[in-house]
Design an enzyme around this catalytic site. Sequence first.
Site, PDB file in Angstrom:
ATOM      1  N   TYR A 133       0.885  -1.216   0.006  1.00 39.71           N
ATOM      2  CA  TYR A 133      -0.116  -0.079  -0.101  1.00 39.71           C
ATOM      3  C   TYR A 133       0.836   1.263   0.014  1.00 39.71           C
ATOM      4  O   TYR A 133       1.465   1.492   1.157  1.00 39.71           O
ATOM      5  CB  TYR A 133      -0.942   0.077   1.266  1.00 39.71           C
ATOM      6  CG  TYR A 133      -2.034   0.965   1.294  1.00 39.71           C
ATOM      7  CD1 TYR A 133      -2.311   2.037   0.245  1.00 39.71           C
ATOM      8  CD2 TYR A 133      -3.070   0.895   2.198  1.00 39.71           C
ATOM      9  CE1 TYR A 133      -3.011   2.826   0.240  1.00 39.71           C
ATOM     10  CE2 TYR A 133      -4.040   1.947   2.379  1.00 39.71           C
ATOM     11  CZ  TYR A 133      -4.119   2.725   1.388  1.00 39.71           C
ATOM     12  OH  TYR A 133      -5.094   3.673   1.422  1.00 39.71           O
ATOM     13  N   LYS A 187      -1.078  -1.131  -4.257  1.00 38.24           N
ATOM     14  CA  LYS A 187      -2.160   0.091  -4.612  1.00 38.24           C
ATOM     15  C   LYS A 187      -1.084   1.349  -4.420  1.00 38.24           C
ATOM     16  O   LYS A 187      -0.767   1.887  -3.546  1.00 38.24           O
ATOM     17  CB  LYS A 187      -2.834   0.115  -3.436  1.00 38.24           C
ATOM     18  CG  LYS A 187      -4.300   1.168  -3.552  1.00 38.24           C
ATOM     19  CD  LYS A 187      -4.975   1.350  -2.287  1.00 38.24           C
ATOM     20  CE  LYS A 187      -5.699   2.376  -2.619  1.00 38.24           C
ATOM     21  NZ  LYS A 187      -6.725   3.024  -1.333  1.00 38.24           N
TER      22      LYS A 187
END
Length: 313
Positions: free
Chosen positions: A144, A176
């Site tokens: 992330y 992400k």
Amino acid sequence: MTMGKLYEFQGLMAPVFTPFSKEDYSLNLGVIPAYAKYLAENGIKGILVNGTSGEGMSMNVEERQKVTEAWKEAASSTHHNIMVQVGGAPLPDVLKLAEHADRCGVDSLLCLPDLFNKPSSVKELLEYLQLVSNAAPKTPILYYHIPAFTGVNVLITELFSEAHRSNMVPRFAGAKFTYTNLEDGATSLRVGSELSGHSPYSVFLGSDETMLGAFALGFNSAIGTTFNILPELGKCILSSSTKNNFVQGQEHQWRLTQAVRAITKHGKWVPTMKAAMNLRTKINVGPPRPPLKCITLAQEDEMKLELARILSD
């Protein structure tokens, strides 16, 4: 090294809000089956649980596990692809969350870096992800990347390159990418593609306002909070880019960007987006959990009117 993707999902994924009770901010898991059905009916096939929008870092381990179980159960009917964010806690808790998600049979993990003992290099970050991944031996793991919150600003291209070269994390599957450096994001899409023509890594854009630009550069997937509230706009932007109709895509992107501005001008991201969800859809996800604060009724009224104007033009 296997050249195929460990994680095959592509398209639009909603980082779902965690429903809390208005009375005491406890979990309100009864909302989740209807929430999952609403997303499925609106063509959103992926779900990210316990992310930033889901206030994962505002819950304890047991709560995060219960939310994961509730979404996994709901997905048995809606057939959503489930990604679970396990980071943002002390390492022992992160490992518990990873092991639990793996045992639940989710489709992938997403993991923040350590938020206090921040990694100072790509190698340190991979070592951390290796520890987390080892706790979830059946499940692909993605990183992330959200430097505005974490303060960890590695280049994703370098992370992918080192992961590909070293194979330190065999189930490492991508990232992400919640950042606006689209040059790095686009370059990372090509890492490891020399032999097969396709990178083994998945990259999900996490910036609602730059979707069209990212899709033009080769992204094919996104995780956007607005997919909870305005799923049709996200689908239109992706469809326009797929058809190379970027003039039409610009109109959809501008409308979405205006909507994001109308929502977030009233406060922080999660409280304002939760308010918009409650105003614009049949799903009531309740308030944000303190220390985040609800916006005022006057702000809600202004938001409702401005969104109606933007979305009716």
